[in-house]
Write an enzyme that holds these catalytic residues in place. Structure first.
Site, short mmCIF file in Angstrom:
data_model
loop_
_atom_site.label_atom_id
_atom_site.label_comp_id
_atom_site.label_asym_id
_atom_site.label_seq_id
_atom_site.Cartn_x
_atom_site.Cartn_y
_atom_site.Cartn_z
N SER A 32 0.80 -1.23 0.00
CA SER A 32 0.00 0.00 0.00
C SER A 32 0.83 1.27 0.00
O SER A 32 0.37 2.31 -0.46
CB SER A 32 -0.92 0.02 1.23
OG SER A 32 -0.14 -0.04 2.42
N GLU A 213 -4.49 8.22 14.30
CA GLU A 213 -3.11 7.79 14.16
C GLU A 213 -2.99 6.75 13.06
O GLU A 213 -3.43 5.62 13.22
CB GLU A 213 -2.59 7.21 15.48
CG GLU A 213 -2.33 8.24 16.56
CD GLU A 213 -1.10 9.10 16.29
OE1 GLU A 213 -0.17 8.63 15.59
OE2 GLU A 213 -1.07 10.24 16.77
N HIS A 217 0.53 4.81 6.26
CA HIS A 217 0.10 5.25 4.93
C HIS A 217 0.31 6.76 4.77
O HIS A 217 0.29 7.51 5.73
CB HIS A 217 -1.35 4.87 4.71
CG HIS A 217 -1.58 3.40 4.85
ND1 HIS A 217 -2.13 2.84 5.99
CD2 HIS A 217 -1.31 2.37 4.01
CE1 HIS A 217 -2.19 1.52 5.84
NE2 HIS A 217 -1.70 1.21 4.65
#
Length: 759
Positions: A32, A213, A217
């Site tokens: 990701s 939080e 990413h």
């Protein structure tokens, strides 16, 4: 049948040369942190989304990275088979896994570092090479984590080391993003590094649930920063891909090397000032309603405070964190001319701490703020500003006195708004808070201490967009000691004679984008500052990493200006695609002895100018704090030239790179004037066409390089004047056929002057 087949093959072969050659492709495989993400109302970004922005069109990027994938799941889901089916000789594959291989509790993804993870990396490398393509290994990018003492914590265990081990054993290029991203996170600091990641509350984006939080990413700012680190690795190691790195507008820099700016975002909630009792009649004072709306909005997590269409009179507006003050189409905010609305406060004036009247808009020590919308803010500056009679016609002068009252100096040459203001002028005070003085000590001269219209002090994550600021009492838009600032499509309009009405002052700021703005004002247009004299040097906060693009400046003392308050330093300015029409000076760099400070690394490209009353390009270390254009009847003696000892108060100018400059009409084309003890150094001006009355004037300067300059000066005696300067190269100078003297070179300290490729 064979004949027809042969003909078909010949036809195909004959036209094959018309088919476009397939581009080299860069394949991205990973998780990701690299992947493409939805763009609609979603803030999450993968760094792979930004890599194409930093590459030329000669190469294609295919991003096969997917959220949550490990080396194991990427292979088992046949995603690697898809890449292999498309891969061809000469392509590149950038390989980055590790975040999800760590997840021992997940049997679908877990790949222990020294066994399966390593084996999979080896497989990727061998498979890529089997196709004649080029593998590049990338270590896992860091997560953000600091301990209670502010020390960075590495959470990746053995995985980065295994990537390095495989790269070394198989002689594969390695981009150590693990190491470089840690350095970036540590540099940004505990709080600053939050901008890199998705630490975003709920209700800021329609298609993002929000998370207080998320330190894995990336935000847009973080993804762009990580992509730049990858490009830096490509550049530093001279990989084959380096030839595809996209150049910026500046010859010395690639696109990925330009500053990155974080843009604030706000909760999707709107508070109209009308709900707090505002009255749009152009008369009622709305200070309480506007500030209550801001306070209520901030208390509920922030959002947009809406000023709708209509005319709203107000006193000072006090901004709060997480507020977007939005002026709708047709909104007109008029700041009250009642001086009692603006008490004396601790502020700054020209780089020093001083008592000033409170600014119409104040933002101090805040985060995530914006002023946006197509509305107008009017500062009612006619009531505040001193007015020289010499800048008015008799009719205008009499009308001003009748409308605004005030007092005139004994010689009848200057108007001030009140006896208090005249006393301030007579006392020559700037309200400086020194020697134990407080704001109360300046009440007798209060009206002289004009406020800057928009004061943004020590703020982070600022946006100013689409609004118009006009008729300011002093500096219009002053951002001081602030960072990550986006200013887009801002219009500033002040009268040409408006004293001290700089359109935009960036003062001790960093990471700034100024784009698509239009300024028409009475003092400097886009002005870069960093404190004044000893106080500025003591603070030592430079203005740095600023992009100015596609801006237009009409009347102003200078189009793009550095100084004269630059004692904290100025560096890394990138100015491109700007137009200056009628500015007294075009590109203006000014300082004086006593300032100290270093101005360096200034890049300018594609600037066009017209009708410049003074110099098109000016560097001057003898700034006299006077208007650039001498008024009729005014006499100015040249500065006394003498060498003085070099100390901390000696200013320095160096490393200027200018290209593609035109000027249609100026008093002088290029003027460089250093001081004997500290020359202006290292200037490159290339590809310039300048039409001016006088040509080139270089004094007390070193390593000045002028290449491909067309200097069409009316006064051609001489085209270039050089005094007490060294290492001067003029290469490819073109000038009027009627020129009498090409160059006049004087001074016992002049040496190494080279004139090349010039008739």
């Amino acid at each position: 049948m064979k004949k027809y087949l042969l003909i078909s093959l010949l036809v195909i072969t004959g036209f094959s040369f018309l088919l476009p050659e397939r581009k080299v492709t860069i394949f991205l495989i990973g998780d990701s942190t690299m992947a493409n993400k939805p763009l609609d109302e979603n803030p999450e970004r993968g760094w792979g989304m930004y890599l194409p922005r930093y590459l030329t069109d000669e190469v294609e990027v295919q991003n096969h990275a997917v959220n949550g994938r490990s080396t194991k799941s990427f292979i088992n889901e046949h995603r690697w088979d898809t890449v292999m089916s498309r891969l061809k000789e000469g392509d590149y594959v950038l390989i980055q896994f590790g975040h999800n291989d760590q997840k021992a509790e997940d049997s679908n993804r877990s790949a222990p570092a020294h066994t399966l993870y390593k084996d999979n990396l080896v497989r990727f490398v061998n498979d890529v090479r089997s196709k004649g393509a080029n593998p590049v290994l990338i270590t896992p990018v860091m997560r953000r984590k600091f301990d209670e003492n502010g020390k960075f914590v590495d959470q990746h265990g053995d995985y980065p080391g295994v990537v390095r081990e495989v790269a070394a054993a198989m002689n594969v290029p390695l981009i150590d993003l693990h190491k470089s991203s840690e350095a970036l996170i540590v540099k940004e600091g505990v709080e600053g590094s939050r901008r890199l990641f998705l630490n975003i509350p709920a209700d800021h984006f329609k298609n993002y649930k929000g998370k207080e939080e998320d330190n894995t990413h990336f935000s847009e700012y973080g993804a762009a920063s990580m992509a730049s680190l990858v490009c830096q690795g490509i550049k530093d190691q001279h990989l084959g891909m380096a030839k595809y790195l996209k150049p910026s507008d500046f010859k010395e820099k690639f696109a990925f090397e330009l500053p990155k700016i974080y843009a604030p975002h706000f909760k999707r909630d709107t508070f109209s000032i009308m709900s707090y009792g505002a009255v749009a009649d152009g008369m009622t004072l709305n200070s309480v309603a506007i500030n209550r709306a801001i306070e209520d909005c901030a208390a509920k997590g922030g959002g947009t405070v809406l000023i709708p269409r209509g005319s709203f009179v107000t006193g000072p507006i006090i901004m709060k964190s997480n507020i977007n003050l939005h002026l709708a189409d047709g909104a007109l905010v008029i700041f009250s001319p009642d001086f009692n609305q603006y008490p004396l406060v601790v502020s700054t004036f020209e780089g020093v701490e001083a008592a000033r009247c409170q600014s119409p808009v104040t933002a101090e020590n805040l985060e995530n703020i914006a002023i946006s919308g197509n509305g107008i803010m009017n500062g009612n500056g006619y009531y505040w500003r001193p007015l020289p009679k010499a800048k008015m016609t008799d009719t205008e002068w009499k009308a001003h006195l009748k409308k605004y009252g005030g007092v005139v100096t004994e010689d009848g040459k200057m108007w001030y708004n009140s006896p208090k203001a005249l006393k301030g002028f007579t006392d020559k005070t700037i309200g400086k808070l020194a020697g134990g003085k407080t704001v109360k000590d300046f009440e007798e001269v209060k009206d002289f201490l004009r406020p800057n219209m928009i004061r943004i002090f020590n703020c982070k994550n600022v946006r100013i967009q689409d609004v118009t600021f006009e008729n300011s009492s002093a500096w219009t838009t002053h951002l001081n000691y602030s960072e990550h600032i986006t200013i887009k499509n801002l219009t500033v309009k002040n009268p040409w004679y408006g004293t001290n009405t700089d359109a935009l002052d960036l003062d001790g700021c960093k990471n700034v984008l100024v784009e698509d703005c239009h300024f028409d004002t009475g003092d400097d247009g886009i002005c870069i500052k960093s404190g004044r004299d000893e106080e500025g040097r003591r603070r030592g906060i430079p203005t740095k990493d600023v992009i100015v693009n596609n801006c237009v400046v009409y009347h102003a003392h200078g189009g793009f200006v550095v100084g004269s308050e630059m004692s904290g330093g100025v560096n890394n300015m990138f100015v491109s695609n700007c137009t200056f029409i009628g500015t007294d000076i075009g590109l203006r760099f000014k300082t004086t002895r006593g300032r100290g400070g270093m101005v360096e690394n200034i890049y300018v490209n594609n600037v066009n100018m017209k009708d410049i009353p003074a110099e098109a390009i000016l560097f001057d270390m003898y700034y006299m704090a006077k208007d650039p254009v001498v008024l009729a009847g005014e006499k100015r003696d040249p500065p006394k030239v003498e060498a003085k000892p070099v100390d901390e108060s000696t200013p320095q100018f160096q490393n200027f790179y200018f290209r593609n400059i035109t000027c249609n009409g100026a008093a002088k084309g290029i003027f460089v004037r250093g001081i004997p003890e500290m020359h202006i150094k290292n200037i490159w001006i290339e590809n310039a066409v300048l039409q001016a009355y006088e040509g080139i004037d270089i004094q007390e300067a070193s390593n000045i390089n002028l290449k491909n300059i067309t200097m069409m000066s009316l006064n051609t005696n001489p085209v270039a004047y050089i005094l007490n300067s060294d290492s001067i190269t003029i290469d490819g100078l073109r000038y009027k056929d009627s020129a009498d003297v090409l160059a006049m070179v004087y001074g016992e300290r002049t040496r190494n002057v080279n004139i090349l490729n010039t008739d």
